[in-house]
Write an enzyme that holds these catalytic residues in place. Structure first.
Site, PDB file in Angstrom:
ATOM      1  N   ASP A  46     -42.503  -2.157 -61.998  1.00  0.00           N
ATOM      2  CA  ASP A  46     -43.737  -1.489 -62.444  1.00  0.00           C
ATOM      3  C   ASP A  46     -44.927  -2.016 -61.650  1.00  0.00           C
ATOM      4  OD1 ASP A  46     -42.550   0.035 -64.428  1.00  0.00           O
ATOM      5  OD2 ASP A  46     -42.971  -1.409 -66.035  1.00  0.00           O
ATOM      6  N   LYS A  93     -39.580  -4.549 -72.815  1.00  0.00           N
ATOM      7  CA  LYS A  93     -39.803  -5.218 -71.519  1.00  0.00           C
ATOM      8  C   LYS A  93     -40.010  -6.725 -71.643  1.00  0.00           C
ATOM      9  CE  LYS A  93     -41.289  -1.267 -69.019  1.00  0.00           C
ATOM     10  NZ  LYS A  93     -42.251  -0.441 -68.386  1.00  0.00           N
TER      11      LYS A  93
HETATM   12  P1  NDP Z   1     -45.228  -1.137 -75.499  1.00  0.00           P
HETATM   13  O1  NDP Z   1     -44.759  -0.559 -76.783  1.00  0.00           O
HETATM   14  O2  NDP Z   1     -44.650  -2.428 -75.016  1.00  0.00           O
HETATM   15  O3  NDP Z   1     -46.834  -1.371 -75.551  1.00  0.00           O
HETATM   16  C1  NDP Z   1     -47.758  -0.409 -75.984  1.00  0.00           C
HETATM   17  C2  NDP Z   1     -48.836  -1.115 -76.805  1.00  0.00           C
HETATM   18  O4  NDP Z   1     -49.838  -0.151 -77.152  1.00  0.00           O
HETATM   19  C3  NDP Z   1     -48.281  -1.680 -78.125  1.00  0.00           C
HETATM   20  O5  NDP Z   1     -48.815  -2.958 -78.349  1.00  0.00           O
HETATM   21  C4  NDP Z   1     -48.792  -0.661 -79.139  1.00  0.00           C
HETATM   22  O6  NDP Z   1     -48.902  -1.198 -80.455  1.00  0.00           O
HETATM   23  C5  NDP Z   1     -50.149  -0.334 -78.535  1.00  0.00           C
HETATM   24  N1  NDP Z   1     -50.758   0.852 -79.109  1.00  0.00           N
HETATM   25  C6  NDP Z   1     -50.162   1.895 -79.754  1.00  0.00           C
HETATM   26  N2  NDP Z   1     -51.095   2.793 -80.132  1.00  0.00           N
HETATM   27  C7  NDP Z   1     -52.297   2.322 -79.726  1.00  0.00           C
HETATM   28  C8  NDP Z   1     -53.631   2.793 -79.845  1.00  0.00           C
HETATM   29  N3  NDP Z   1     -53.905   3.953 -80.449  1.00  0.00           N
HETATM   30  N4  NDP Z   1     -54.626   2.057 -79.321  1.00  0.00           N
HETATM   31  C9  NDP Z   1     -54.364   0.871 -78.699  1.00  0.00           C
HETATM   32  N5  NDP Z   1     -53.124   0.349 -78.585  1.00  0.00           N
HETATM   33  C10 NDP Z   1     -52.099   1.063 -79.084  1.00  0.00           C
HETATM   34  O7  NDP Z   1     -45.035   0.006 -74.394  1.00  0.00           O
HETATM   35  P2  NDP Z   1     -45.006  -0.170 -72.793  1.00  0.00           P
HETATM   36  O8  NDP Z   1     -46.087  -1.104 -72.429  1.00  0.00           O
HETATM   37  O9  NDP Z   1     -43.643  -0.453 -72.320  1.00  0.00           O
HETATM   38  O10 NDP Z   1     -45.341   1.341 -72.313  1.00  0.00           O
HETATM   39  C11 NDP Z   1     -46.597   1.928 -72.593  1.00  0.00           C
HETATM   40  C12 NDP Z   1     -46.650   3.352 -72.050  1.00  0.00           C
HETATM   41  O11 NDP Z   1     -46.597   3.356 -70.627  1.00  0.00           O
HETATM   42  C13 NDP Z   1     -45.494   4.238 -72.512  1.00  0.00           C
HETATM   43  O12 NDP Z   1     -45.972   5.526 -72.780  1.00  0.00           O
HETATM   44  C14 NDP Z   1     -44.571   4.279 -71.316  1.00  0.00           C
HETATM   45  O13 NDP Z   1     -43.798   5.457 -71.296  1.00  0.00           O
HETATM   46  C15 NDP Z   1     -45.588   4.245 -70.184  1.00  0.00           C
HETATM   47  N6  NDP Z   1     -45.012   3.700 -68.945  1.00  0.00           N
HETATM   48  C16 NDP Z   1     -45.004   4.478 -67.822  1.00  0.00           C
HETATM   49  C17 NDP Z   1     -44.525   3.981 -66.632  1.00  0.00           C
HETATM   50  C18 NDP Z   1     -44.536   4.825 -65.408  1.00  0.00           C
HETATM   51  O14 NDP Z   1     -43.816   4.489 -64.451  1.00  0.00           O
HETATM   52  N7  NDP Z   1     -45.320   5.881 -65.354  1.00  0.00           N
HETATM   53  C19 NDP Z   1     -43.979   2.630 -66.525  1.00  0.00           C
HETATM   54  C20 NDP Z   1     -44.083   1.877 -67.750  1.00  0.00           C
HETATM   55  C21 NDP Z   1     -44.559   2.412 -68.915  1.00  0.00           C
HETATM   56  P3  NDP Z   1     -47.635  -0.940 -81.446  1.00  0.00           P
HETATM   57  O15 NDP Z   1     -46.519  -1.756 -80.885  1.00  0.00           O
HETATM   58  O16 NDP Z   1     -48.120  -1.397 -82.771  1.00  0.00           O
HETATM   59  O17 NDP Z   1     -47.348   0.536 -81.416  1.00  0.00           O
END
Ligand code: NDP
Length: 284
Positions: free
Chosen positions: A105, A67
């Protein structure tokens, strides 16, 4: 001429309901078009976006982890102001050889969470500081929450989200938590999971249940599975909960209108998408 294509780009995306929703609207409204999944690894992203024309792709939804990255490909002067402000785009539309970005979103999350709880003056803990968390925090601060604490396993990501939001909302109270413990969930009204933890069956519970309390509203952006371990545990403790299915449907409906430019109400699109999802889940 081949049918106009739309789709979702990201990785992993096999769990997505987006093709089901968008294709239901194409079919119901008699619009030529098809929505597909484009599961693309990072090294292929550049080529993929540059080949949209060749592949007759007119519009894309963007999901994790791209994104923020896709902003590099867009005409930012014509893109949606809110999407540019938060540096995260989930909808791309081709227009006169330019790519225009939007963030539905923001619209989806805002509409959905307000069906459950008023955000004004609430203290919120957010897990994750990626693309989705940017939209989430933007909505929370626009709606006047009292404070936000953010924890991401990548400290630089929460730092950058905190400084972005401080710039956009100078009088806001937003801080980076250095650990789950530091999130102080026991003092919060709302806990939001904006990480992918919980997408896979084998994923652990993202936060130990000792932090949860029955006055907490727990919102998980994940919608498939429809109950993550976090939501199961929160419900067991007596919390009010929601998954992200409503947000998914709302953001998809707004994206559909941007993709096609049709003169139709968003409520009609939401209704068709909702029915398609209900039918599918009912059949599982
Ligand atoms: P991203 O990968 O951009 O961001 C997720 C972040 O969470 C990353 O920085 C990741 O680190 C971090 N992370 C991973 N594991 C942990 C943990 N245990 N504790 C804290 N932080 C952690 O993903 P998005 O922001 O695009 O999406 C996030 C979630 O939201 C997804 O599951 C997606 O499917 C959901 N979503 C749902 C939507 C809806 O319409 N319902 C819309 C948009 C998103 P790292 O990169 O190191 O893994």
């Amino acid at each position: 001429m081949a049918e106009e294509l739309y789709g979702l780009v990201g990785y992993p995306i096999k769990h997505s309901y987006s093709p089901l929703m968008h294709n239901a609207v194409f079919k119901t409204l008699g619009i030529q078009g098809e929505y597909r999944l484009f599961e693309i690894f990072l090294p292929e992203l550049d080529n993929f976006i540059k080949s949209l024309d060749k592949n007759n792709i007119k519009g894309l939804n963007v999901t994790l982890p791209y994104k923020e990255k896709v902003l590099n490909f867009l005409d930012l002067s014509r893109s949606d102001e809110n999407a540019v402000r938060i540096g995260a785009v989930n909808t791309i539309v081709k227009s006169e050889n330019k790519l225009i970005g939007y963030n539905t979103d923001i619209l989806g999350f805002s509409r959905h969470i307000k069906e459950y709880i008023s955000l004004k003056d609430k203290r919120v803990a957010v897990l994750g500081a990626g693309g989705a968390a940017r939209a989430v925090c933007y909505v929370l601060l626009q709606e006047g929450v009292k404070s936000i604490s953010i924890f991401d396993i990548r400290r630089e990501k929460s730092d950058s989200l905190v400084s972005l939001m401080e710039n956009l909302f100078p009088s806001s109270s937003i801080n980076r938590a250095d650990s789950i413990d530091d999130l102080a969930v026991s003092e919060k009204d709302i806990l939001i999971n904006a990480t992918p933890v919980g997408l896979k069956k084998e994923d652990p519970l993202i936060i130990d249940s000792m932090y949860l309390h029955s006055d907490l509203f727990v919102y998980d952006l994940i919608y498939n599975p429809n109950r993550t371990k976090l939501l199961e545990e929160a419900e067991r403790i007596g919390c009010k909960v929601s998954n992200g299915l409503g947000m998914l449907i709302y953001q998809a409906a707004f994206s559909f209108l941007y993709f096609t430019g049709i003169d139709e109400s968003v409520e009609t699109i939401i209704k068709i998408m909702n029915e398609a999802i209900t039918k599918e889940l009912g059949n599982v």
